[in-house]
Each structure stands twice: as C-alpha cells, then as structure tokens.
Design a protein around this motif. Sequence first.
Motif, short mmCIF file in Angstrom:
data_model
loop_
_atom_site.label_atom_id
_atom_site.label_comp_id
_atom_site.label_asym_id
_atom_site.label_seq_id
_atom_site.Cartn_x
_atom_site.Cartn_y
_atom_site.Cartn_z
N LYS A 1 0.83 -1.21 0.00
CA LYS A 1 0.00 0.00 0.00
C LYS A 1 0.86 1.26 0.00
O LYS A 1 0.65 2.18 -0.81
CB LYS A 1 -0.91 -0.04 1.24
CG LYS A 1 -1.78 1.19 1.42
CD LYS A 1 -3.16 0.97 0.84
CE LYS A 1 -4.04 2.20 1.00
NZ LYS A 1 -4.62 2.63 -0.25
N ASP B 1 1.05 3.89 -2.99
CA ASP B 1 0.46 5.20 -2.72
C ASP B 1 1.47 6.33 -2.90
O ASP B 1 1.11 7.40 -3.39
CB ASP B 1 -0.12 5.25 -1.30
CG ASP B 1 -1.48 4.57 -1.22
OD1 ASP B 1 -2.00 4.15 -2.27
OD2 ASP B 1 -2.03 4.45 -0.11
N ARG C 1 -0.67 9.51 -3.23
CA ARG C 1 -1.81 9.39 -2.31
C ARG C 1 -1.24 9.22 -0.91
O ARG C 1 -1.37 8.17 -0.28
CB ARG C 1 -2.67 8.20 -2.74
CG ARG C 1 -3.37 8.54 -4.06
CD ARG C 1 -3.82 7.33 -4.80
NE ARG C 1 -4.82 6.59 -4.06
CZ ARG C 1 -5.73 5.82 -4.62
NH1 ARG C 1 -5.78 5.72 -5.92
NH2 ARG C 1 -6.57 5.16 -3.89
N ASN D 1 -2.08 10.62 1.91
CA ASN D 1 -3.00 10.52 3.04
C ASN D 1 -3.35 9.06 3.34
O ASN D 1 -3.40 8.66 4.51
CB ASN D 1 -4.25 11.37 2.80
CG ASN D 1 -4.94 11.05 1.48
OD1 ASN D 1 -4.30 10.59 0.53
ND2 ASN D 1 -6.23 11.29 1.41
N THR D 2 -3.54 8.27 2.29
CA THR D 2 -3.89 6.87 2.54
C THR D 2 -2.65 6.05 2.91
O THR D 2 -2.75 5.07 3.63
CB THR D 2 -4.61 6.24 1.33
OG1 THR D 2 -3.84 6.50 0.15
CG2 THR D 2 -5.99 6.84 1.16
N SER E 1 -2.36 6.65 6.56
CA SER E 1 -3.40 5.92 7.27
C SER E 1 -3.07 4.43 7.35
O SER E 1 -3.31 3.78 8.37
CB SER E 1 -4.77 6.19 6.65
OG SER E 1 -5.31 5.05 6.05
#
Length: 826
Positions: free
Chosen positions: A680, A684, A689, A691-692, A695
């Motif tokens: 991930k 990302d 990306r 922000n993800t 997270s």
Amino acid sequence: MAPKYDFSAIEKKWQKRWEEESISRAEDFSKKPKFYCLVEFPYPSGEGLHVGHPRSYTALDVLARKRRMEGWNVLYPMGFDAFGLPTENYAIKTGIHPAVVTERNIETFTAQLKSLGFSFDWDRRVVTTDPAYYRWTQWIFLKMYEHGLAYKAKMPINWCPSCRIGLANEEVVGGACERCGATVEQCEKEQWLLRITKYADRLIEDLVTVDYLERIKTQQINWIGRSEGALIKFSVISCKLKVSEVEVFTTRPDTLFGATYMVLAPEHGLLAKGKLQIANRAEVDEYIVKARGKTDAERIAEGKEKTGVELKGIRAINPANKEEIPIFVADYVLGGYGTGAIMAVPAHDERDFAFAKRYHLPVMEVVSPLNQHLSAMTELYVGEGVLINSGKFSGLKSEEAKWKITEFVGGKKQVQYHLRDWIFSRQRYWGEPIPMVYCEACALRDPSGQGWVPVPEGELPVLLPNVARYEPTDTGESPLAAVTEWVNTKCPKCGGPAKRETDTMPNWAGSNWYFLRYTDPRNDRALADPKKLSYWTPVDWYNGGMEHTTLHLLYSRFVYKFLHDIGAVPKECGPEPYRKRTAHGMILGEGGEKMSKSRGNVVNPDEMVERFGADAFRVYEMFMGPFDQDIAWNTNGLVGTYRFLERVWKLFQTNDEKLKTENGGQQQKLDQILHKTIKKVTDDIEKFRFNTAVSALMILLNEMEKNNLQLTTYNLQLFLKLLAPFAPHITEELWHELRYKTSIHLEKWPVYDPNLIMESEVTVAVQVNGKLRGTVRAPAGSAQDVVERLIRGDAKLQEALKGRTIEKTIFVPDRLVNFVVYPVRS
RNA sequence: GCCGAGGUGGUGAAAUUGGGAAACACGCCAGCCCUAGGAGCUGGUGCCCGCAAGGGCUUGUGGGUUCGACCCCCACCCUCGGCACCA
C-alpha cells in the motif's frame, strides 16, 4: 524509566549528522538509474516560509527518499527565485538595499527548510540574483535576440498614475493598482517581447508526449487558444468605386453568404484620418476616442451591451454574393486579434446577433440544423449544419463548405492564437538588466535596424548597478534610467556613445531555466555542461502550483524548446523539459479562507515545528487530505499525527529490552498486515496518495500495539523503513536504537511478498435483493456450492430467506452472494 | 457564457473503480489513572424508531441502466478555480 520523545534534540542531532555525511547528494554520471525530481523554488519573501511551501517539498521529499532507498540516483535540488517586486518595495520603504534584504531572507528560508529535514542536495543551490547565474539568463536573451525571437515594439501597458509606474498584469487587481488602489490607465510604451507565438503549435502538439495532469494540459491548450479559419478580403466602395480592401478573419467561412454587415475594431488602420471619405467623420472619431479610452474594468462593466457607429458614405462588398453591406466601427471587435475586422453573421453568431438586433440590421440564415428553418430575427443557431441560401454551396455540410467557399472567394486558410507574444520588460530596479544598448548613430546608419545592439557575450553579465534610490522616475522609466554613469556607455558595434536599456526582465526570467542549472550550478563557460545536461535532463517529476500552469510552466517549456533547438540543450534530452507534472492544492487558513497577513490567519511553520517537531509536521501535511486538493489548516490534526509518532516512540521503548527474532502464533497475521502495508505505502507514494499511505501506517501501528509482546526486530525494522520517508528523524533515532550503525535512509526499501498477503479465509457478504443480511466466513477461493452450504448452516441467514422463492443467485467469488427473491405477500 | 475540479457523518476524509458506505484521524461522550491537565489509557460515536433483540433510512436533487450504483447514463441544483466580446 523510558526516555521521552524529545523530538527537538533528535531532529537537530540527525540534521547535523546527515549534512556532515551528505547522505542526499546527487552523483553526476552514476551507474544507478537517475531520478530528477523537482519542486518550484520559492521566492524568498520577508514573511518567511508559509505552511503551504512544505506541502510540495515534503511530498517530493517522501518520493525522493523512497526512490533513493530503491536504488535510484536522485537529484532533489533547491534554490531561490529572488528577483521581484516585494523586495524592491521593501527597499523603497526601509532604504535597505534589495540585495541585503534578499540575502537575509534567503538565510531565513534556508534555516526553515533545513529545520524540516528535507533531503535537498544543498551543494547545487541556485539563486537567480547571483550575477554568475543571471549572466546566463541574459545570455539566453541574447540568443533569443540573435534568432529573431526577441524584439522591441510599442505596446499598451498598464500605468498607475499615482505610483508613476508601469505595472505587470499580475499587479493589476480589478482594474486598480495592487499597491495604492488607483485606477490603472492604458498607455503606449516601447516594450521588449519574446515571440512565444512562434512556438504555439509545438507547445500544444508536444503535450501528447508528456505525463501531465489532464487539467494542466487542457488549461495550457485553452490558453494558447488555437483556432483554424480563413482570411477573406472584402472590397470597400465609395460611390460605386472600389477605394480600399479589408481583410477579415473568420472560423466560419461557411457562413459567408450570411454576412450582412462588417465591423472594424476602433484600432483598425483603415480608420486613421484621411484614409477614407467617411461622411460622418466627427461622429466616428468621437466613438473611437471614447472606445480607446475605456479601461478594461469599464469594458467588463458594460458586459455584452454592444455599441457602434456606421461609417456613412462607404460600403463593403460581400465577396460571396456581391451584395453591398454597411460597415461599422464597434468596440466588441478587438484590435489585437485576427485582423481587427470581422464579417458579421447575425444569424449564426451571438454577438453579431445582439448587435444586429440593436441596430436593426438584416439577419440572413445560411446554415440549418437538420434542415429545419429558423424563424427570422428571433432565433440564432451557432452550430454547424447544412448550408441554405448559399448559391451553389447550398446543401453542403458546414465543414466541407468552409474551404470550398474560402477558395471560391480567393481567401486562404489561417491559424490564429489567443496567446500573445510575451511582454518581457519591466520598469523596475530589482530584475536582470536586459543586455541591450541603444545607439543612435547605428540607427541612422542602418535604417532597417532599430538601433538596438546586443552586448557581446564576453561582456556578460551586465551587472545591476548599485543605486541609492529605487523610486520610479517621473518619466515612467525604470529607476535605472537615473543612473547616468551606468546608462551612458559605448556602442559595442561602432564605439560611439550609446545608452543601455534601462528596463529589466520580469520575475519569470530566472525561473525559465533554473532546473537546467541544477545539473551543473557552478559552470562559468556555459549555462550547464552538455554531458551533465544529457545525464540528468529531462526532469522526471515536477510538482508545483496550478497558478503557474499558464505562466511559469508554459514559459519554461517555450524557453527550453528554444534552447533545445539551438543546441544549448543536447538533442538527446528531448523536446520537453518535464516528463511528468503534478500539482498540489493550497493550504488555507483554519476558517477555509486563503491565508493572509490582513486576515490574521497565517500559520507559522516554525511555531508548529517547535511545538510538535518537524516529523509530526511533515506527517500531518501528508495526512491532512488528498494532495492535489485545497485544504484548511487544522492544528488539532497536527496534534493527531504528533500522538501517532509518540505512540511509535513508546512502542519501541517497551520493546527495547525484549527484542526477539522469532515469536509465536501472531507472527503470520502480523506478517500479512506488514506486507499489505508495504504494498500500500509503496503504491500510494508513487500515486501521490500520501494521506492513505499514512493511514495504512497508522493501521499497522494499531495492529502492532495490540501484539506488542510478539513483535520481532524484523517487524520493527520494516515498519521503520516504511515510515522513514515521512518522518526521517524519529525513524533514524529508533533505527539506531535497534543497534544499527548506518543511516536508515541508506537502507533498501522493502518489497512485499505476494504469498504473505494472500488471505486463507475470507468474509463473504450475503445479500437478499441487494440488501446485506449477514456474512459467512469461507476458505478463500470457495466455489458457489460451498458458500451456499455455509449459508444454509447459518440460522440468521435462513430466517431472512424463510418462505422465499429464490429466483436467481449472484455469486462473486470471495466477495458476496446475492439472492434475488420474489417479494413476500402478506 | 465557456473550460476544469468538486458535492459522502459534527469536521478532514476513505472505498481494491460496479460488489459489506463511512477505513484512518480530528472532535464529542462515558469510564479509568493522576496533586493537576489542553497529558495518558479503555470503550462508544452516520441518522431515525426501540429498554433491548432488531428494523428502517443514508453518498447535492430528480430520473434511468443493473441482481446490485458514491462509482455508469440523462436532466438539474450548488461550491471552488481559470478564461471571458478571441469572430
């Protein structure tokens, strides 16, 4: 007792160590694959760094750090775009020299940037106000002049009567001077221009070869505004005798038979005194004077209310049907576009229709949509269709008729652009001097030349003279005009007395090519060594603000293409400077409005770093929301990412004494989530990306905390590596606590194991008529009958299906089962 | 007017691109701990009905396609950004 998370000490310690060890230096000609990532260099304003700056810098820092760990030779440079108005205005106010102000501001910016732990290669720093740099900015100008791309012409400019100064378009806000609020006037002035229009087609066409956000491409294409049409000549007659000709530009030559009048812009040359016998000369002149005196603000205020005056005593001949038509002067036609004259087709153009209605001019319908006739004077149709009332061309489709009619009347195809040549001079002190000299003697000797003589390359740079006053002069010239000992010079061509150009370059000049200089920042023989250029160029990934899409980004593409054309940039670098362009969103104040001193909602990054540390600040900027979106600042969110890092810290403190290499039953589950996170975070970051990605790291931490006692060194070091690009300091500290001796940032980026992320058992959703009624756990890859058996064994699900006839069953492996049933009648 | 982006809880947002809406975080509520807290820990938290089990509703609005729509299609409304008489 475990030590506290003392971010301040940790961050200072590692920033010093990294600098000493130069861990982020880019290596020329390395065998590793190169990766050149770039952020727009800042203007070092007196206000210091804004919290918006680090958003872009952190993003590419994360990317740069990850790519280095993946084995790339990364160039991530930083510099300062230091010429500009605010510094000059500050100098006027305080009497401190702009050079001194600039130096001070750069120092502040540098300290701020360093406190955030960006992995810039500071050895390659460029500063646009450095004579060793602007020497080459001037050199590029000379090359442009040599190739006919720089020229001087009389242009209307924005003039502030109160400040007595010419303003750039960016400095005019709603028709008023940005500084004093006075209404800006138009005034003609000699200006240097760069022929960017010559590159218009290539600036559009080559966009297909680059990877820019789609909205950036469309914005540039719209800005250039290419349109294909035809130039058509209309004869002008007086008492049945041809007295002149007017050429019009139209994109709709198919509507020529419907041209029932003609309009000239107030600036049109034919309207000059004495050229034509116009019966109502006085009335026409009055209109022209009024129209030309209008400011942009007034024109906008008038909206679409169209005015004009007919030129009495002369008529034009429509070349298609030989009809006599009236000629008007009207300010809805612009002098600066096309030929400054149009054929008016009220039936098929909104503006012409409005004008025709007001002045009771005939509307002649010549294009029909689907062969349906319009009722005259009430409707207009601007689309294409089938021609009617057009002589032998009736029945043809618009597209075909366009060029046939053009040919029939002896017109020719023509391409027009909205893009104008780039006004490249400013009446300012704090900018690069334009390296040109005006020689009256040479002007007289060679009437074809304008008397402008370029400063020989060997004499570059033309240094900006040290002056005591920067105030504008009464004549509206640059403050440099007052420095007579500098202005008066010898003509490089004839040796006679001559005067230097006193205008300076706009603030965009230095940023046109700075990315090339990073490849070889100290070269004094060329703007950069061709070998180094071919190694590093083009930039692989460039991030910046959307506000530069039709300014810096377009300008620098043009300048790069020119340098590429003349061989100053090697052929193998290719025709485009940036392979990929992304854009960040703006950070707004806590209330969702733009941050500004006057609103009092400016967030100071120094204060945030002091309270929460650079790492928490960086993680927050990446976590706060989608990177490309505008977003309001929220200090509470920063508290959240601070807590996250503090929990990371604690996790390592409790594990310190019981590091394991193996553990029990939880290992498999932990490995699975770890490897999912590797995948991930890796993906990302490449997709911006962030922000993800953050997270995912938070989810992983939550999971690790739950299994605190089972964690191994392996788990912990993988986690640290994934977090390292985001929070470089804390991860470095904890890495060393794991007893490693070298930097985590020189480690290898983890690669996920596809086998480990496979689920052995999955949760299958069970729906009835699309509504969720429960779930069952099933081995991964279970066939439909296996899952249905499990559902039959579930009492609750059976209840939901009781008494229903299953008409159809939808089965999506490993995801869901949907039973379609008839409604129950009660 | 044209072009572009967008509209999901109290807030920032997420959703493998047609398959369990609201992950992660902020805020809020309750409890624990502490001399104390704007510290920490535990739990709860889309909305409505219900003591509960449970049920119903929900991604700007209205239609459509589909077993199934935040996601695709049509129409409309709103917000933000850019351009704006460009023939």
